[in-house]
Design a protein around this motif. Structure first.
Motif, PDB file in Angstrom:
ATOM      1  N   GLU A   8     114.626  39.076  16.034  1.00 36.23           N
ATOM      2  CA  GLU A   8     114.057  39.346  14.248  1.00 36.23           C
ATOM      3  C   GLU A   8     114.219  40.768  13.883  1.00 36.23           C
ATOM      4  O   GLU A   8     113.981  41.830  14.616  1.00 36.23           O
ATOM      5  CB  GLU A   8     112.645  39.004  14.118  1.00 36.23           C
ATOM      6  N   ILE A   9     114.793  41.099  12.717  1.00 37.97           N
ATOM      7  CA  ILE A   9     114.984  42.398  11.934  1.00 37.97           C
ATOM      8  C   ILE A   9     113.738  42.976  11.698  1.00 37.97           C
ATOM      9  O   ILE A   9     113.279  42.329  10.688  1.00 37.97           O
ATOM     10  CB  ILE A   9     116.385  42.517  11.200  1.00 37.97           C
ATOM     11  N   VAL A  10     113.018  44.236  12.072  1.00 36.61           N
ATOM     12  CA  VAL A  10     111.870  44.412  11.651  1.00 36.61           C
ATOM     13  C   VAL A  10     112.075  45.720  10.982  1.00 36.61           C
ATOM     14  O   VAL A  10     113.045  46.223  11.208  1.00 36.61           O
ATOM     15  CB  VAL A  10     110.743  44.499  12.794  1.00 36.61           C
ATOM     16  N   HIS A  11     111.074  45.985  10.208  1.00 41.79           N
ATOM     17  CA  HIS A  11     110.999  47.345   9.413  1.00 41.79           C
ATOM     18  C   HIS A  11     109.841  48.213   9.659  1.00 41.79           C
ATOM     19  O   HIS A  11     108.915  47.680  10.005  1.00 41.79           O
ATOM     20  CB  HIS A  11     111.509  47.184   7.835  1.00 41.79           C
ATOM     21  N   CYS A  12     109.917  49.614   9.680  1.00 42.60           N
ATOM     22  CA  CYS A  12     109.010  50.537   9.534  1.00 42.60           C
ATOM     23  C   CYS A  12     107.815  50.215   8.278  1.00 42.60           C
ATOM     24  O   CYS A  12     108.605  50.563   7.142  1.00 42.60           O
ATOM     25  CB  CYS A  12     109.406  51.832   9.838  1.00 42.60           C
ATOM     26  N   GLU A  13     106.814  49.950   8.447  1.00 39.08           N
ATOM     27  CA  GLU A  13     105.853  49.712   7.309  1.00 39.08           C
ATOM     28  C   GLU A  13     105.811  51.097   6.656  1.00 39.08           C
ATOM     29  O   GLU A  13     105.412  51.140   5.511  1.00 39.08           O
ATOM     30  CB  GLU A  13     104.322  49.186   7.664  1.00 39.08           C
ATOM     31  N   GLU A  14     106.115  52.122   7.004  1.00 42.24           N
ATOM     32  CA  GLU A  14     106.167  53.646   6.394  1.00 42.24           C
ATOM     33  C   GLU A  14     107.271  53.885   5.654  1.00 42.24           C
ATOM     34  O   GLU A  14     107.130  54.241   4.093  1.00 42.24           O
ATOM     35  CB  GLU A  14     105.507  54.651   7.303  1.00 42.24           C
ATOM     36  N   CYS A  15     108.353  53.823   6.293  1.00 41.04           N
ATOM     37  CA  CYS A  15     109.467  54.408   5.486  1.00 41.04           C
ATOM     38  C   CYS A  15     110.470  53.309   5.324  1.00 41.04           C
ATOM     39  O   CYS A  15     111.700  53.577   4.460  1.00 41.04           O
ATOM     40  CB  CYS A  15     110.129  55.451   6.243  1.00 41.04           C
ATOM     41  N   GLY A  16     110.268  52.161   5.691  1.00 40.27           N
ATOM     42  CA  GLY A  16     111.127  51.096   5.417  1.00 40.27           C
ATOM     43  C   GLY A  16     112.429  50.823   6.228  1.00 40.27           C
ATOM     44  O   GLY A  16     113.122  49.778   6.104  1.00 40.27           O
TER      45      GLY A  16
END
Length: 245
Positions: free
Chosen positions: A226-234
């Motif tokens: 799954e492609i995930v993202h940083c919750e801070e910078c995206g």
């Protein structure tokens, strides 16, 4: 969106290449030669102005010298004529007195003109040294510009060569990425400046912030593909065994 972990890791290769390209572009725009060239061009303009001013002043003095020379020559001609008349025969006493008075006036006039001529010639001689210095300064400033341009062009050539290599490397990485994943990466890069980053020891390597427990728990629960993202910078976070999950 999903992609195999190995494919996701290739995003790090792409991000690394893009970082190098950004660095090279920054290097191009911030070369010290740019500021040096601006200063050198200003020095050339100032030196040219100094030369023009000195040449103009020299021209004015030369004209003054020629004018005085003409005046002196006129006085000498008039003096020679009067002396010739005095030496001649058939001249009356009154005319002789007038001629003698005129000769005295001409002598004083010649003395004044010669003093003025000497003063202007001294000024001209001093100005010649100033003009020579101004011309030497201009020549040195123009040589400095040439040297700066040579250094700048060499640096730009090196940067261009490095960029060409990095762009080829980018094309090679891009060719291995799914279009949807690449598009997501490019969107993040356009927004944040960085499209993907490694999650290392629970810290995003893009924004350098540690993720909180809730985010770490969500990342642990997310499937590896799954492609995930940083919750801070995206940015897209790439997980590896060093991620600390």
């Amino acid at each position: 969106m999903r992609a195999e972990p190995a494919v996701q890791r290739r995003l790090l290769d792409l991000a690394g290449v893009d970082t190098e390209l950004t660095r090279l572009n920054h290097r191009r725009t911030s070369l010290p030669e740019h500021a040096q060239l601006t200063a050198a061009e200003a020095a050339v303009r100032a030196a040219k102005d100094a030369v023009v001013e000195a040449e103009t002043n020299a021209g004015d003095l030369d004209r003054d010298i020629r004018r005085i020379e003409r005046d002196v020559e006129g006085v000498r001609t008039r003096t020679a004529r009067d002396n010739q008349l005095l030496a001649g025969t058939g001249i009356g006493a009154k005319q002789a007195t007038e001629l003698q008075h005129e000769l005295e006036t001409l002598a004083r006039r010649q003395s004044v003109l010669e003093d003025e001529q000497l003063e202007i010639m001294e000024q001209r001689e001093a100005l010649e040294g100033h003009l020579g210095h101004a011309r030497a300064t201009l020549e040195a400033a123009e040589k400095e510009i040439a040297a700066i341009l040579e250094r700048r062009d060499e640096a730009l050539l090196d940067i261009g060569t490095a960029e060409a290599g990095r762009r080829r490397a980018r094309e090679e990485v891009v060719a291995t990425l799914p279009e949807e994943l690449l598009a997501a990466y490019e969107r993040r890069r356009a927004q944040q400046g960085t499209g993907a980053a490694l999650l290392l020891a629970r810290r995003c390597q893009a924004c350098r912030l540690d993720l909180d427990r809730t985010a770490i728990s969500a990342l642990k629960a997310a499937p590896p593909d799954e492609i995930v993202h940083c919750e801070e910078c995206g940015v897209i976070l790439v997980r590896t065994p060093e991620s600390g999950l």
